[in-house]
Each structure stands twice: as C-alpha cells, then as structure tokens.
Design a protein around this motif. Structure first.
Motif, mmCIF file in Angstrom:
data_model
loop_
_atom_site.group_PDB
_atom_site.id
_atom_site.type_symbol
_atom_site.label_atom_id
_atom_site.label_comp_id
_atom_site.label_asym_id
_atom_site.label_seq_id
_atom_site.Cartn_x
_atom_site.Cartn_y
_atom_site.Cartn_z
ATOM 1 N N LEU A 1 0.848 -1.204 0.000
ATOM 2 C CA LEU A 1 0.000 0.000 0.000
ATOM 3 C C LEU A 1 0.876 1.245 0.000
ATOM 4 O O LEU A 1 0.634 2.197 -0.751
ATOM 5 N N THR B 1 4.027 1.535 -0.901
ATOM 6 C CA THR B 1 4.846 1.690 -2.105
ATOM 7 C C THR B 1 4.033 2.314 -3.239
ATOM 8 O O THR B 1 4.454 3.302 -3.841
ATOM 9 N N GLY B 2 2.890 1.732 -3.555
ATOM 10 C CA GLY B 2 2.187 2.233 -4.731
ATOM 11 C C GLY B 2 0.681 2.065 -4.677
ATOM 12 O O GLY B 2 0.036 1.938 -5.710
ATOM 13 N N ASN B 3 0.125 2.034 -3.437
ATOM 14 C CA ASN B 3 -1.313 1.850 -3.284
ATOM 15 C C ASN B 3 -1.779 0.539 -3.926
ATOM 16 O O ASN B 3 -2.794 0.492 -4.613
ATOM 17 N N LYS B 4 -0.988 -0.501 -3.726
ATOM 18 C CA LYS B 4 -1.328 -1.813 -4.288
ATOM 19 C C LYS B 4 -1.871 -2.718 -3.202
ATOM 20 O O LYS B 4 -1.368 -2.707 -2.070
ATOM 21 N N GLY C 1 -5.513 -6.236 -6.156
ATOM 22 C CA GLY C 1 -4.172 -5.694 -6.307
ATOM 23 C C GLY C 1 -4.091 -4.535 -7.263
ATOM 24 O O GLY C 1 -3.018 -4.036 -7.553
ATOM 25 N N TYR D 1 8.899 -3.894 -6.253
ATOM 26 C CA TYR D 1 7.970 -5.025 -6.195
ATOM 27 C C TYR D 1 8.718 -6.352 -6.321
ATOM 28 O O TYR D 1 8.351 -7.337 -5.682
ATOM 29 N N ALA E 1 0.780 7.075 -0.576
ATOM 30 C CA ALA E 1 1.781 6.130 -1.054
ATOM 31 C C ALA E 1 3.005 6.903 -1.551
ATOM 32 O O ALA E 1 2.914 8.082 -1.894
ATOM 33 N N SER F 1 4.313 6.535 -4.262
ATOM 34 C CA SER F 1 4.029 6.905 -5.650
ATOM 35 C C SER F 1 3.189 8.181 -5.735
ATOM 36 O O SER F 1 2.972 8.706 -6.815
#
Lengths: 188, 162
Positions: A26, A28-31, B11, B30, B88, B90
C-alpha cells in the motif's frame, strides 16, 4: 545469521512478517496484496480469447504483481539454497495419521511420493497436482481472491465477503482432508 | 457492458485497472518485496503440504498462529494508514476498494472450490510459485492447471451465479 536464516521461523515471527506485506505494498504504490489475480493476468496476457473476463489491460493492472510473483519464485529458490534440508517438524499426530494413509517420505516440504513428475501418471499424483491446481485456479478466480487477497488483505480490512470466502476455504479444505485424501492416498 | 460489471481486480488499487505502474524503479521494489515474500513463505513453512495437513487436522496451532498474527498485523497497519491518511510513495492517496457482497455465492462457492484445491495441492497460489523456486518442479504442472482453471472460470463466468 545463517543459522537463523536457514531454520524454520516461529509463527509469531513469520505471521507478522507476512502481514507487513499489506502495508508495504500500500505504501509503495497503493497496491493491494493478493497473489491469485496473477493467474488472471497471465491468462489475459497469454490466451485472452474472446472471454470478457480477460479483456483488459493486464500490463497496467497487473505488471507490478507479476513482477512480485517472479520475486516469490526467486525468494523460494534463495531460501532453499541456504542451510541443510530438514524434515518439516509436524506434530506426531499428523505424522501418524499421514503414515496410516500411506505417506512414508517426510523428508521434503511436500511428500515426494505425490509431488514428482512420474507420480502424475498415478491417480493420487494426478489428483493432487493437476486436479488440485485446477481447483485452485477456478476457485480463486470465482471467489476473487485466495489466502492473501481474502484471508489476509480482506480480513485485515474487515470485509464480510472475505470472511465468507475464508469459511469456504476451510470447508473445502476439510472436505478434501477427511473425505477425499483418505481414499485417494490409500489408492482407493 | 463491461468493465463496470467486472469484479475489482485484486491488487489493482483504488484506481482500478486504469492505474499506472509508475516509474520503472517501482517494479524493482515489487521484485524485491516478492523475493522477501518468497523467503518468508518458505521459512514459515506455509509452503509445506505437511503443514497444511497439520492445519486441516487441527493438530498444531502453528498455521493458525501464523495466519492470525498476519491478519492482526495487517489490520493494525491498515487502520493506522487510514487514521493518518497516509499517501503512497508513488503519490497516490491510499484507498482500499470494498469488495461487493452481491448474493455471496461467489465467495462461498469459489472459496470452497479453492479450499479443496488448497488441501489437495497443499499450496495456495503464492506457495505454488515459491515451491517451484524450492525445487518442487512438478508444481509447474499445478500452475499450468491453475491457469486452465482460471481460464475456464472466465469462460463460464456469464453462466455462473455470483
């Protein structure tokens, strides 16, 4: 360090570490942490056909997750290269029950008698690997998630659908364990 | 028709499938996180068919402790992230899309079908891949079969109750 790295980790170390992948992704990239959607991404990438379920931009939606998945494979390899192979220290009760079902080799992470290429030609090997794999793929796609997406990400966000799914995971697992495996492993 | 009727892609984040991957450097992050996860899965032994059998036979607390503490840690983290409205790296606002219940059939039926496969293979999707890394190469066949299973679901999807 090496000893620590190669040994089995207690649950109270392993569990929280697994849980931390949710905030890590989350932040890192809202994943959202979830592995099984990769199966859908792979279908979309390789053989979408005319199936609407696979007609979407898999690179945009899932490239990050596929890269994560490649990492899981590499991580499994790295972990297996450190330290001597050891038996999984399952409880004596489980060992006894499995022995009675005809499992004799307890030396790997999975019973070698079932999980090798030659065993695919036996009923129990075929059902364990091929039928089991099919059910994993079909079931996770139908439920929209697996242990990571529902049991961890979903429950952590207090989602009722995930709780229903997790109850289903266990119902299915218990049926397979008590009603299918005894006949399958004994060779019917 | 269509994209709206599709279930949220696990995801894919709040932005759904339209979300960008961001800078390529993120892909490296990742990858590294995935490697860490593969190591944790292996060392925690949740990749083991034996451990899964032990769990379904209720003969050890280990798997329950592992999954339970994973959920607790994740829940506390998610609550904190929401509380401080964290963004985030990002740059996006962190938001977790809610899953739609619908009739619930897909969760009960799909979950049960997956559970059968989980006990038979002794592995959920993450461990299937970690096991290939561990040298249990026959799990390549399990993954291929799982892809067929996912594909068949996608094909039957319009005819299945959700």
């Amino acid at each position: 360090m090496t000893t620590w790295f190669s040994a089995e980790w207690p649950w109270y170390v392993a569990g929280p570490l697994i849980g931390l992948f949710v905030p890590a992704l989350l932040i890192t990239g809202n994943k959202l942490f979830g592995i099984s959607s990769n199966l859908r991404h792979l279908c979309s990438a390789i053989v979408p056909g005319r199936v609407e379920f696979f007609r979407y931009n898999w690179k945009k939606a899932g490239l990050w997750n596929l890269v994560f998945l490649v990492g899981v494979l590499i991580g499994g390899f790295l972990a297996s290269q450190v330290g001597a192979a050891h038996n999984i220290a399952i409880s004596g009760d489980t060992r006894l029950a499995l022995t009675q079902l005809g499992i004799h080799d307890f030396s790997g992470v999975a019973p070698r008698e079932l999980f090798n290429w030659a065993a695919l030609l036996t009923l129990r090997g075929f059902v364990s690997v091929v039928v089991g794999g099919f059910l994993v793929g079909f079931g996770t796609a139908y439920a929209g998630g697996c242990t990571s997406g529902h049991a961890i990400s979903g429950l952590a966000n207090f989602e009722l659908p995930s709780l229903v799914a997790v109850v289903g995971f266990f119902a299915g697992g218990l049926v397979a364990t008590y009603l299918i495996l005894p006949f399958l492993l004994r060779g019917i | 028709m269509t994209t709206t009727s599709l279930p949220a892609i696990e995801g894919s984040g709040a932005g759904g499938s339209e979300q960008d991957q961001g800078h390529p450097a993120f892909l490296l992050v990742y990858l590294l996180l995935g490697i860490a996860f593969g190591i944790v899965l292996t060392r925690s032994e949740v990749v083991s068919w034996f451990r899964i059998q032990e769990m379904f036979r209720f003969q050890s607390f280990r798997m329950y402790g592992t999954i339970g503490s994973a959920v607790a840690t994740a829940a506390a983290s998610v609550a904190l992230i929401k509380l401080i409205k964290l963004k985030a790296i990002s740059g996006e606002v962190i938001a977790i899309p809610r899953k739609e219940m619908g009739s619930g059939v897909r969760y009960a039926a799909g979950g049960t079908i997956f559970g059968l496969g989980w006990a038979l293979t002794g592995a959920c999707p993450g461990p299937l891949f970690a096991l290939i890394g561990n040298g249990v190469s026959v799990m390549i066949a399990a993954v291929l079969s799982a892809l067929v299973g996912t594909w068949v679901y996608g094909w039957l999807r319009p005819r299945l109750p959700h």
